[in-house]
Motif scaffolding. Structure first.
Motif, PDB file in Angstrom:
ATOM      1  N   THR A  55       7.317  -9.476   4.400  1.00 26.26           N
ATOM      2  CA  THR A  55       8.491  -9.653   3.542  1.00 26.26           C
ATOM      3  C   THR A  55       8.193 -10.622   2.400  1.00 26.26           C
ATOM      4  OG1 THR A  55       9.281 -11.371   5.066  1.00 26.26           O
ATOM      5  CG2 THR A  55      10.151  -9.138   5.348  1.00 26.26           C
ATOM      6  N   ILE A  56       7.445 -11.680   2.696  1.00 26.27           N
ATOM      7  CA  ILE A  56       7.105 -12.669   1.668  1.00 26.27           C
ATOM      8  C   ILE A  56       6.165 -12.063   0.635  1.00 26.27           C
ATOM      9  CG2 ILE A  56       5.988 -14.893   1.240  1.00 26.27           C
ATOM     10  CD1 ILE A  56       6.927 -15.812   3.963  1.00 26.27           C
ATOM     11  N   LEU A  57       5.194 -11.283   1.110  1.00 25.32           N
ATOM     12  CA  LEU A  57       4.255 -10.647   0.187  1.00 25.32           C
ATOM     13  C   LEU A  57       4.980  -9.690  -0.755  1.00 25.32           C
ATOM     14  CD1 LEU A  57       1.317  -9.859   2.655  1.00 25.32           C
ATOM     15  CD2 LEU A  57       1.450 -11.727   0.996  1.00 25.32           C
ATOM     16  N   ILE A  58       5.886  -8.912  -0.197  1.00 28.03           N
ATOM     17  CA  ILE A  58       6.632  -7.949  -1.009  1.00 28.03           C
ATOM     18  C   ILE A  58       7.517  -8.661  -2.022  1.00 28.03           C
ATOM     19  CG2 ILE A  58       8.416  -6.172  -0.952  1.00 28.03           C
ATOM     20  CD1 ILE A  58       7.286  -5.261   1.725  1.00 28.03           C
ATOM     21  N   GLU A  59       8.185  -9.737  -1.585  1.00 26.37           N
ATOM     22  CA  GLU A  59       9.066 -10.487  -2.486  1.00 26.37           C
ATOM     23  C   GLU A  59       8.307 -11.047  -3.680  1.00 26.37           C
ATOM     24  OE1 GLU A  59      10.876 -13.474  -0.136  1.00 26.37           O
ATOM     25  OE2 GLU A  59      12.248 -12.107   0.905  1.00 26.37           O
ATOM     26  N   ASN A  60       7.047 -11.424  -3.467  1.00 27.59           N
ATOM     27  CA  ASN A  60       6.249 -12.016  -4.528  1.00 27.59           C
ATOM     28  C   ASN A  60       5.332 -11.020  -5.232  1.00 27.59           C
ATOM     29  OD1 ASN A  60       6.545 -15.215  -4.424  1.00 27.59           O
ATOM     30  ND2 ASN A  60       6.625 -14.451  -2.327  1.00 27.59           N
ATOM     31  N   GLY A  61       5.438  -9.743  -4.855  1.00 33.08           N
ATOM     32  CA  GLY A  61       4.645  -8.713  -5.510  1.00 33.08           C
ATOM     33  C   GLY A  61       3.164  -8.810  -5.242  1.00 33.08           C
ATOM     34  N   ASN A  63      -0.170  -7.585  -3.391  1.00 33.94           N
ATOM     35  CA  ASN A  63      -0.742  -6.412  -2.723  1.00 33.94           C
ATOM     36  C   ASN A  63      -2.113  -6.677  -2.103  1.00 33.94           C
ATOM     37  OD1 ASN A  63       0.923  -5.298  -5.272  1.00 33.94           O
ATOM     38  ND2 ASN A  63       1.063  -3.832  -3.597  1.00 33.94           N
ATOM     39  N   TYR A  64      -2.785  -7.719  -2.570  1.00 32.19           N
ATOM     40  CA  TYR A  64      -4.127  -8.043  -2.076  1.00 32.19           C
ATOM     41  C   TYR A  64      -4.066  -9.333  -1.266  1.00 32.19           C
ATOM     42  CZ  TYR A  64      -6.395  -4.618  -5.175  1.00 32.19           C
ATOM     43  OH  TYR A  64      -6.812  -3.466  -5.797  1.00 32.19           O
ATOM     44  N   ASN A 119      -3.916  -5.462 -12.292  1.00 30.39           N
ATOM     45  CA  ASN A 119      -2.605  -6.070 -12.549  1.00 30.39           C
ATOM     46  C   ASN A 119      -1.844  -6.357 -11.261  1.00 30.39           C
ATOM     47  OD1 ASN A 119      -2.709  -6.134 -15.441  1.00 30.39           O
ATOM     48  ND2 ASN A 119      -2.370  -3.932 -15.437  1.00 30.39           N
ATOM     49  N   CYS A 120      -2.590  -6.743 -10.239  1.00 29.38           N
ATOM     50  CA  CYS A 120      -1.994  -7.094  -8.949  1.00 29.38           C
ATOM     51  C   CYS A 120      -2.190  -8.579  -8.668  1.00 29.38           C
ATOM     52  CB  CYS A 120      -2.620  -6.269  -7.830  1.00 29.38           C
ATOM     53  SG  CYS A 120      -2.221  -4.508  -7.887  1.00 29.38           S
ATOM     54  N   LYS A 121      -1.465  -9.062  -7.687  1.00 29.44           N
ATOM     55  CA  LYS A 121      -1.580 -10.454  -7.266  1.00 29.44           C
ATOM     56  C   LYS A 121      -2.304 -10.522  -5.927  1.00 29.44           C
ATOM     57  CE  LYS A 121       2.873 -11.594  -9.426  1.00 29.44           C
ATOM     58  NZ  LYS A 121       4.215 -12.187  -9.218  1.00 29.44           N
ATOM     59  N   VAL A 122      -2.920 -11.669  -5.658  1.00 31.43           N
ATOM     60  CA  VAL A 122      -3.698 -11.826  -4.438  1.00 31.43           C
ATOM     61  C   VAL A 122      -3.365 -13.160  -3.779  1.00 31.43           C
ATOM     62  CG1 VAL A 122      -5.652 -12.754  -5.760  1.00 31.43           C
ATOM     63  CG2 VAL A 122      -6.025 -11.897  -3.439  1.00 31.43           C
ATOM     64  N   LEU A 123      -3.220 -13.123  -2.457  1.00 34.90           N
ATOM     65  CA  LEU A 123      -3.013 -14.334  -1.655  1.00 34.90           C
ATOM     66  C   LEU A 123      -4.281 -14.624  -0.875  1.00 34.90           C
ATOM     67  CD1 LEU A 123      -1.411 -16.592  -0.160  1.00 34.90           C
ATOM     68  CD2 LEU A 123      -0.667 -14.817   1.468  1.00 34.90           C
TER      69      LEU A 123
END
Length: 246
Positions: A55-61, A63-64, A119-123
């Motif tokens: 849920t947190i990953l989706i909220e912050n967009g 994907n990686y 154009n994706c974000k990564v945690l």
């Protein structure tokens, strides 16, 4: 003689209360920072494993995800590899001073660069997000922006104050400086003087367009790296051994 008038007692009590409230505020802020993720540079987040909830990953967009753990943590820190929405890189790294974390730097850089190019974000996360995963982010920023380990650490701590790589990881970050510069020289055919990155520290905050979010590729595991990454990994490991005199 000590002034024991009621007015001074009240003033002293107010001062003590003010100091206590300030300390409580800073402590609460540190706890909040430790339990959440922070965006270190545009598109690259660092945090604990609790930040990797779907849920947190989706909220912050996001994907990686780069999941850093060791075998004893596998039952607690579980990447959502079966979900095609996310691309995962899972690395088995122990948080101790003898761990050779430097060998993972090129693989992590390729994964993060791929995310940003799409154009994706990564945690990047480990159990607490302060040592292992922080070291990987530090190495990425060093190489990306031509920073020293101390410059990178100083910058990252402005975003996540709890970052604290162990002594062994700090030593390897220092050792990585000539390694990434040597790789850049070989790749670009530049002299060591020209190899210094032209990008300034201010560019760490440059904006990234996330409007075109593309579907990430299939998940990547620690056991299935691409050949190009393996070449870089072997090269870095070779230089690492040379620098250590082994």
């Amino acid at each position: 003689m000590i002034d024991v008038t009621p007015q001074n007692f009240l003033q002293d009590e107010a001062n003590i209360t003010s100091v206590y409230n300030q300390r409580s505020f800073h402590l609460s802020r540190q706890i909040h920072v430790a339990k959440t993720m922070q965006e270190i540079i545009p598109g690259v987040y660092l945090g604990p494993f609790t930040a990797a909830q779907k849920t947190i990953l989706i909220e912050n967009g996001i994907n990686y995800v780069i999941c850093v753990r060791q075998d004893v943590e596998a039952n607690v820190i579980k990447p959502q590899i079966n979900d095609p929405t996310f691309a995962y890189l899972t690395l088995n790294i122990a948080d101790n001073v003898t761990e050779n974390i430097i060998r993972f730097f090129p693989k992590v850089k390729q994964f993060i660069d791929e995310a940003l190019s799409n154009n994706c974000k990564v945690l990047v996360h480990s159990k607490q997000g302060n040592s292992r995963s922080a070291t990987l982010v530090l190495a990425y920023i060093m190489e990306k922006f031509g920073l020293t380990s101390s410059e990178a650490l100083q910058f990252v701590r402005t975003k996540r104050a709890t970052v604290d790589p162990n002594e062994g990881f700090r030593a390897q970050l220092i050792e990585y400086e000539p390694i990434y510069k040597a790789r850049q020289i070989l790749a670009n055919g530049e002299t060591s003087q020209d190899c210094r990155s032209k990008r300034k520290c201010e560019q760490l905050t440059e904006t990234v367009d996330y409007n075109l979010i593309q579907r990430p590729p299939s998940p990547v595991s620690d056991n299935h790296a691409e050949i190009s990454v393996k070449v870089y990994e072997d090269f870095s490991d070779h230089l690492y051994r040379l620098l250590r005199g082994s």
